[in-house]
Each structure stands twice: as structure tokens, then as C-alpha cells.
Design a protein around this motif. Structure first.
Motif, PDB file in Angstrom:
ATOM      1  N   LEU A  20      81.766  77.083  42.982  1.00 33.47           N
ATOM      2  CA  LEU A  20      81.126  75.429  44.096  1.00 33.47           C
ATOM      3  C   LEU A  20      80.025  74.549  42.518  1.00 33.47           C
ATOM      4  O   LEU A  20      79.982  73.566  42.804  1.00 33.47           O
ATOM      5  N   PRO A  21      79.202  75.198  42.063  1.00 37.50           N
ATOM      6  CA  PRO A  21      79.063  74.228  40.786  1.00 37.50           C
ATOM      7  C   PRO A  21      79.395  73.364  40.093  1.00 37.50           C
ATOM      8  O   PRO A  21      79.462  72.474  39.703  1.00 37.50           O
ATOM      9  N   LEU A  22      80.722  74.292  39.874  1.00 38.40           N
ATOM     10  CA  LEU A  22      81.598  73.705  38.819  1.00 38.40           C
ATOM     11  C   LEU A  22      82.205  72.827  39.178  1.00 38.40           C
ATOM     12  O   LEU A  22      82.551  71.495  38.490  1.00 38.40           O
ATOM     13  N   VAL A  23      82.306  73.167  40.742  1.00 40.28           N
ATOM     14  CA  VAL A  23      83.461  71.632  41.137  1.00 40.28           C
ATOM     15  C   VAL A  23      81.883  70.620  41.699  1.00 40.28           C
ATOM     16  O   VAL A  23      82.600  69.046  41.132  1.00 40.28           O
ATOM     17  N   MET A  24      81.257  70.212  41.306  1.00 43.93           N
ATOM     18  CA  MET A  24      79.572  69.357  41.339  1.00 43.93           C
ATOM     19  C   MET A  24      80.073  69.107  40.193  1.00 43.93           C
ATOM     20  O   MET A  24      79.808  67.470  39.682  1.00 43.93           O
ATOM     21  N   MET A  25      79.796  69.708  39.658  1.00 43.27           N
ATOM     22  CA  MET A  25      79.886  69.661  37.540  1.00 43.27           C
ATOM     23  C   MET A  25      81.343  68.405  37.231  1.00 43.27           C
ATOM     24  O   MET A  25      80.765  67.387  36.222  1.00 43.27           O
ATOM     25  N   LEU A  26      82.132  68.788  37.679  1.00 43.73           N
ATOM     26  CA  LEU A  26      83.230  68.372  37.585  1.00 43.73           C
ATOM     27  C   LEU A  26      83.349  66.664  38.061  1.00 43.73           C
ATOM     28  O   LEU A  26      84.182  66.429  37.661  1.00 43.73           O
ATOM     29  N   ILE A  27      82.865  67.036  39.198  1.00 42.81           N
ATOM     30  CA  ILE A  27      82.659  65.507  39.313  1.00 42.81           C
ATOM     31  C   ILE A  27      81.908  64.687  38.883  1.00 42.81           C
ATOM     32  O   ILE A  27      82.416  63.793  39.032  1.00 42.81           O
ATOM     33  N   LEU A  28      80.766  65.551  38.518  1.00 38.51           N
ATOM     34  CA  LEU A  28      79.905  64.686  37.310  1.00 38.51           C
ATOM     35  C   LEU A  28      80.836  64.167  36.518  1.00 38.51           C
ATOM     36  O   LEU A  28      81.234  62.988  35.508  1.00 38.51           O
ATOM     37  N   ALA A  29      81.910  65.361  35.496  1.00 36.67           N
ATOM     38  CA  ALA A  29      82.284  65.575  34.487  1.00 36.67           C
ATOM     39  C   ALA A  29      84.095  64.054  35.067  1.00 36.67           C
ATOM     40  O   ALA A  29      83.886  63.092  33.630  1.00 36.67           O
ATOM     41  N   GLU A  30      84.307  64.015  35.964  1.00 37.20           N
ATOM     42  CA  GLU A  30      85.257  63.282  36.341  1.00 37.20           C
ATOM     43  C   GLU A  30      85.013  61.920  35.636  1.00 37.20           C
ATOM     44  O   GLU A  30      85.100  61.031  34.991  1.00 37.20           O
ATOM     45  N   ARG A  31      83.393  61.536  36.269  1.00 36.02           N
ATOM     46  CA  ARG A  31      82.755  60.391  35.918  1.00 36.02           C
ATOM     47  C   ARG A  31      82.281  59.583  35.306  1.00 36.02           C
ATOM     48  O   ARG A  31      82.569  58.550  34.507  1.00 36.02           O
ATOM     49  N   ARG A  32      82.151  61.037  34.065  1.00 37.03           N
ATOM     50  CA  ARG A  32      81.484  60.631  33.092  1.00 37.03           C
ATOM     51  C   ARG A  32      82.778  60.185  31.638  1.00 37.03           C
ATOM     52  O   ARG A  32      82.587  59.489  30.965  1.00 37.03           O
TER      53      ARG A  32
END
Lengths: 344, 400
Positions: A20-32
């Protein structure tokens, strides 16, 4: 008893502290990452370099009004986000993220396997559970009682069924090499040489098919924004919408982990580095887990990279690619593998 | 190519899909009613009028210079081209020949706005087909252009730069330098966009053979601009009926024979190169001098003249006071210019007063859109989006 407790701990750690934290980071990573690709900055205001942006997004989803339109099939509409999220989380259960550690807990000698469940039919389990996810999409699309959603749902079912075949065929060739359906055995089998070098064709087929399985661009037809508005999730809002989103990202993580496991030696550290430096066992395990994580993260980056580079396929082209190119290639690959095994 | 024949015995109902007026792919308020058999479009019915603003009717109430501000709002992707087209029509009716410098500035700005328009077209077109990154690359380039426009006209979108008989004001002193900087920067963007799309297999599969218009149909339906040239007809108002200084410039009219979405894409991409060529030539011999017609019955006099001479003051008041404004001789005229989307024509009937008796616009979007049904019939829903993007419909111009 101890086994069960360990399993629960592993589930807790993997799901709540990793995925779940990775998913959150992934969403951020996707945007960045997309911002980096597109010459812009992306979200960088909330927290250091926008690290808290996913939290803000999550809170926003929670506080949004949860609209259930009047024209939907209520029961199916409500369970669809659950149906899609559940298998997405389940698939990760058999992915090995490390070897095993034999240690004393109290006075008992315990073997901790870095894997939630060590199934001897692990690969089959993944293929079986991953297919369930499509029901969420279809039910969501159908129950929304909206033409765009309906088209999205129909597209997704056709797409997922078409691409599970080449996916399965690529897996078969890997299983032929390892002779076992256990994912641990498949990893151990790649100690000498990774499958990507023994099975390049299989790898490409698997990679393309997993893009289609995760509904990512260039295969994101079920939710093609410019054609179908939101596709199957057009009528969803608030956390229900977020569930669809979460499921997509969890599927991406699972797909990357699988690519790593099946073709890039899983937690195996290449070039015999570990053997050369001779560390304590615990450190060895940690480095192996790190190796697995790094490989998985690379493929996650690859997923994002491709999404922001390529245009979208058309529905019929997607079908043509699946049935006319990928399935024959998958079969050819099996024949080649068989010949290879027979000869060498 | 394509999935035109999906005939099977199964009897199914046709689904009516309301595409718009609010839809991510319509960019503005268009509405299409699609009759679908599965995903195959059986019939597409464009409904126009969602952005009707009465521009033509207002032409009968506003003086000519007032109407220029409305021409911005008509095509909001290339407002300068509209300004120039309208000013040219009125000037031709009066018989004004604007000074040389004004002509050069108009041509440079018209071509810059062609580039700006094509950048939006390419960006949204690529976005509709799923290539998000091309969209932002294109918009970044447009941003540079809009900075130039803002510097020159004072506004980014609602430029209203031309006046009957000249321009609102001369360009700033660093105009040439700004444009030269842009011309140096832009080929890099173009290269990146070509790299992302032109030989991209998915892009080609999505656009080739889609939304086909034959040469004959294109002529019969009256489509113009890149759509017509994409069907193999080398018609360009700049070449066939030269205006301003286009007869003196050396440029090519890109033509592609295929008549599909990809052909229109290639034509527009080549037009960008030709526009840059035109601007370079204009900058090479950019003349000095006034930008407004000498007769101040039509144009605003210099401020010194307003303060110091009685004629200047009279001209000034005559030009700007409500209910006044210059009078245009009786007559009617049709003047067309090559706007980014095709032939943009203004038909003006004057009864000798300070306002038009009847003002009619020939918008390229409307005529290009008219054949939409026949372009998408038998194609898939995804193709509707691709064809719509390739036509670059501007709703404001469509409904006027």
C-alpha cells in the motif's frame, strides 16, 4: 501455530507496509516521472519534493462525496470495486521476495521463507487469481448502466481474455525450463543464467501481455479517456473510484514482481557478488530482498515510461496483435524451448 | 485496413451513443450522435449550435473596427489569422492598400498563428489517440508563441491586433529578435514531435486508412485547408489567390494523396516547416515605415496630430466616438484568406453606412465538419476521435 503467526505477520508487513505505501509512492512517481518526461515539475508542494502528495490525494478521496447514481444496479455497483481490489492483493501472496532464513526464535529453530505462501502450484495460482480481476471491471461497467461504462467493461473482458493466453504460453515455456510450478524453484533455476537470456521471446510476450493485463497504456482501452470518458469507472466516485485506481497500481506491482521472478532471477543477485564477499546470512538475505526490490522498481519505472511515450491501440488492432501475433509466437516459443531442452 | 466489415448473422440492436456536448475528446462543445453496432459506427450525426454566439448578426450592429474583437473569439486557436482576414476584406471593399510594413507584420503574425494553431491541433490530436507527452511538448512550443503575441498585441488570446487600414500599433523593437529566437528553437520541438509520432507504429496504425476522403469527394464537399491538401488537391488561397505579399514569397504547398488522417497529419507537419520558411523570408527584408494607411479618415491619427491640429482631432473623434466611425462605400465583397484550418472567407454587404448591412463568414471548420458522417461510417468509436482530431474543429468558428 508459529507458522500461522509468521504468515499473518508476513501478510501484515507485505500488504500494509510494502504494497500500500508502494502504491502511494507509485502514484507520486507516476506524476513526477511523467512530469520529468514532459518538461514540467509535477506535484512538489506537499511535503519534501511532494512526498506527502499521495496522502493528500488519499484524504481528498476519502472526503469526496460518495455518489451512487440512481440508475445503477446497486448491489453489483457496490461490490465491483471490492472484486477488483481483492484479487489484485491476493496475487502477491506467492511471489517470493527473498530466499529463506533459518534462525532461532526463542529455542525453536524456525525457517522463515520470504514469501507469504509457498505454494507448489504458485504460477497456476497467479494465473487463476489474476483472471478474477476482470470480473470487477465487467461488473463495474455493466452495473453502472451507462453506455460508456458498458463499452469499457466489454473491451476489458475481451482484452483480458485475449491476453491471458499469450501470458500463459510465455509462462509455460518458463515452467518447461524449471520443471516446477513453484516460484522459488523457478528463481533457483535461474542461478546460472537468467531466463531473459534463455527465453528472450518469452520475455517479450510476457511483458506485452502484462501491459495488457494491467490495462496500462498502450493497452488502456477499457478506460480510454478520450473515447469512453472514464470507461468502466465513469460512474464511480470517492473511495470506490480510488479502489479501481489502487487495483491498477497493485496489479502493476504484481506484474513487475512477476517479470522479475520469472525472467530476471527474482531475488538472485547477479555476477556472484554475494558469494564473493561472504557476508553473514542475515545480511545476505537483506541484500537479496533489496535486489528483488530494485528489479521490481525498475519495471515499475518501465511501466510509467511506456505509458507516457506511446499512443493507444485501437480495439481491433489490440485483438489482432493478441490473437494473430502473440498467440502464434507463444506457441512457437514453446516448440523452440522443447527443441532446446531435447537437444541440450 | 480497419475493421469495416463485421457482418454476422446475430441480430442485435443498434446503440445510440451521445458523444458530447461535454466529452473529453470534443474540445469545446460539439455534439455527435453515434449509431453504434458494437463498436462500429453506423451513422454519425453532428449537431452544431452549442456555441452559437451570433457573431455574424452582431456584425450588423458593430462598426467594422469593433467587430475585429469578435473575430478573435471566432477561432480561438488562431485569432490573429481571423483579425487579418477580416481587416483585409473591409480594406478591399474600401480600396485601401495598407503600407508595406503592415503587410509584412501581418504575414509574419499569420504564419506564427498558423504554427500556434497547428501546435494545439497536434497536441490535442495526439492526446485523443493517447500520446499525452506530445501534447505537452506541443503546448510548450505554443507557449513561446503566445509570449510573442502578448508582447506584440498586449493579449495572449484575444489579440484584436489589426485595424481597418493597418494595425493597432507597430511591433515592439525586439520583435524580430524574438521571432528569430523562436525560429531557432522550434525545429528542435518539431524533431521531437516527429520522433514521438511520425514513424511510431501505433500512431501509423491508428491514423492510416482512417477517415478517408477521396479527391473527388473533397472537392465536392468543399473542404479546404490541410484536409483538402491531404486528399491530394494542391489548393491554397495563399498560392491560388495571393493576398498581402504571398505572391512574392517562396514556399511550397504540401500535398499528400492518401486522404486519411495520417495524410492530414503529414500535410500539417510540413506546413509548419513552410511557415517557418515564410517568416524567415519576411524577416530578411523587413521594411521600415508606417504601419497605418495615410488617410486618417480610416485610421487613427498620431497623438501629436490630435493635440495640435483641428483635422487630427476631428479624425480622432470621428474614428472612436460611438455612432460614428468611417463609412464604407456601397457594395459587396468576398475575400478569403488561408487560415490554419482552410479557407476563411468574409462576405460583406455594405449599404454605405459605418456598419455592415450583412456580414457572413465562411468558416473552414463548418464545411470540413459537414462530411464527418461519411468519413467515420464503418469505422470504430476510437476512429471517431482520431478523425475529429484530424479535422481540428473549432466550435466557436463552427457556430459563429
Amino acid at each position: 501455530m508459529l507458522e500461522a503467526i509468521l504468515a499473518l505477520i508476513k501478510i501484515g508487513v507485505v500488504v500494509f507496509l510494502v504494497i500500500l505505501p508502494l502504491v502511494m509512492m507509485l502514484i507520486l512517481a507516476e506524476r513526477r516521472v511523467s512530469a520529468f518526461i514532459q518538461n514540467r515539475l509535477g506535484p512538489n508542494r506537499v511535503g519534501w519534493q511532494g512526498m506527502m502528495q499521495p496522502v493528500a490525494d488519499g484524504l481528498k478521496f476519502l472526503f469526496k462525496e460518495d455518489v451512487i447514481p440512481g440508475h445503477v444496479d446497486r448491489f453489483l455497483y457496490l461490490i465491483a470495486p471490492g472484486i477488483i481490489l481483492f484479487p489484485a492483493l491476493l496475487t502477491f501472496a506467492v511471489v517470493p521476495f527473498g530466499d529463506q532464513l533459518t534462525t532461532y526464535i526463542g529455542h525453536t529453530l524456525v525457517t522463515i521463507r520470504f514469501q507469504i505462501a509457498d505454494l507448489n502450484v504458485g504460477v497456476l495460482y497467479i494465473v487463476a487469481v489474476a483472471s478474477l480481476g476482470v470480473y470487477g471491471l465487467v461488473i463495474g461497467g455493466y452495473s453502472s448502466n451507462n453506455k460508456y461504462s458498458m463499452l469499457g467493461g466489454l473491451r476489458s473482458s475481451a482484452q483480458m481474455i485475449s491476453y491471458e493466453l499469450p501470458l500463459g504460453l510465455a509462462i509455460i515455456s518458463v515452467v518447461m525450463m524449471s520443471g516446477s510450478l513453484r516460484l522459488q524453484d523457478i528463481v533457483v533455476d535461474q542461478y546460472e543464467i537468467w531466463n531473459v537470456f534463455r527465453q528472450p521471446l518469452g520475455f517479450i510476450i510476457f511483458l506485452v501481455a502484462s501491459f495488457a493485463e494491467t490495462n496500462r497504456l498502450p493497452f488502456d482501452l477499457p478506460e480510454a479517456e478520450q473515447e469512453l470518458v472514464g470507461g468502466y469507472h465513469t460512474e464511480y466516485s470517492s473511495m470506490k473510484f480510488a479502489s479501481f485506481f489502487l487495483a491498477e497500481y497493485i496489479n502493476m506491482i504484481t506484474a513487475s514482481a512477476l517479470i522479475t521472478t520469472l525472467f530476471f532471477g527474482g531475488w538472485h543477485v547477479p555476477f556472484g557478488i554475494l558469494e564473493a564477499i561472504n557476508l553473514p546470512v542475515l545480511w545476505e538475505q537483506i541484500i537479496q530482498i533489496l535486489a528483488f526490490s530494485l528489479k521490481t522498481l525498475f519495471f515499475l519505472f518501465f511501466f510509467i515510461w511506456v505509458r507516457w511515450t506511446l499512443p493507444r491501440f485501437r480495439y481491433d488492432q489490440l485483438m489482432n496483435l493478441g490473437w494473430k501475433s502473440m498467440v502464434p509466437l507463444g506457441l512457437l516459443n514453446i516448440v523452440l524451448t522443447a527443441i532446446g531442452i531435447a537437444v541440450f | 485496413m480497419g475493421m469495416t466489415d463485421l457482418s454476422y448473422d446475430l441480430k442485435t440492436d443498434q446503440m445510440i451513443l451521445n458523444f458530447g456536448p461535454q466529452h473529453p475528446a470534443t474540445h469545446g462543445t460539439l455534439r455527435l450522435v453515434l449509431e453504434l453496432d458494437g463498436e462500429v459506427v453506423k451513422r454519425a450525426e453532428p449537431h452544431i449550435g452549442y456555441l452559437h454566439s451570433g457573431f455574424e448578426k452582431l456584425g450588423e450592429y458593430k462598426t467594422y473596427n469593433q467587430w475585429i474583437t469578435l473575430s478573435d473569439r471566432m477561432n480561438y486557436l488562431s485569432p490573429l489569422a481571423n483579425n487579418i482576414g477580416f481587416a483585409l476584406a473591409v480594406e478591399t471593399l474600401i480600396g485601401i492598400d495598407v503600407p508595406e510594413r503592415a503587410k509584412y507584420i501581418r504575414v509574419i503574425l499569420a504564419e506564427l498563428s498558423r504554427i500556434a494553431d497547428h501546435m494545439v491541433w497536434l497536441g490535442t490530436h495526439a492526446l485523443d489517440i493517447g500520446a499525452f507527452t506530445a501534447f505537452l511538448y506541443a503546448f510548450e512550443a505554443r507557449e513561446h508563441l503566445y509570449n510573442i503575441f502578448e508582447h506584440v498585441t498586449g493579449a495572449r488570446l484575444t489579440t484584436s491586433y489589426t485595424r481597418i487600414g493597418g494595425l493597432f500599433r507597430d511591433v515592439p523593437h525586439d520583435f524580430e529578435e524574438l521571432v528569430r529566437t523562436f525560429l531557432k528553437y522550434f525545429p528542435g520541438v518539431l524533431k521531437e514531435l516527429h520522433g514521438l509520432l511520425t514513424r511510431n507504429r501505433i500512431w501509423m496504425d491508428r491514423t492510416r486508412g482512417v477517415g478517408h476522403i477521396s479527391r473527388e469527394d473533397a472537392i465536392n464537399w468543399g473542404v479546404t485547408g490541410p484536409v483538402l491538401r491531404g486528399s491530394g488537391v494542391a489548393y491554397d488561397v495563399r498560392r491560388n489567390f495571393p493576398y498581402l505579399i504571398y505572391d512574392r514569397l517562396d514556399f511550397e504547398i504540401p500535398v499528400c494523396d492518401d486522404g486519411d488522417v495520417y495524410a492530414r497529419y503529414l500535410v500539417r507537419m510540413e506546413e509548419l516547416v513552410q511557415s517557418m520558411k515564410i517568416i524567415e523570408q519576411c524577416l530578411a527584408d523587413f521594411p521600415d515605415g508606417p504601419v497605418n494607411y495615410f488617410d486618417h479618415k480610416y485610421t487613427l491619427p498620431e497623438k501629436e496630430a490630435v493635440y495640435d491640429s483641428i483635422e487630427g482631432l476631428i479624425h480622432h473623434f470621428k474614428n472612436i466616438m460611438p455612432g460614428h466611425g468611417f463609412e464604407v462605400p456601397r457594395g459587396e465583397i468576398y475575400v478569403a484568406t488561408e487560415a490554419p484550418n482552410g479557407e476563411l472567407g468574409f462576405y460583406i454587404v455594405s449599404d454605405g453606412s459605418n456598419r455592415a448591412y450583412r456580414l457572413r463568414v465562411r468558416p473552414p471548420s463548418l464545411v470540413n465538419f459537414a462530411g464527418f458522417d461519411r468519413m467515420v461510417r464503418g469505422n470504430l468509436v476510437s476512429d471517431v476521435v482520431a478523425v475529429l482530431g484530424s479535422l481540428n474543429i473549432i466550435a466557436g468558428e463552427l457556430d459563429r
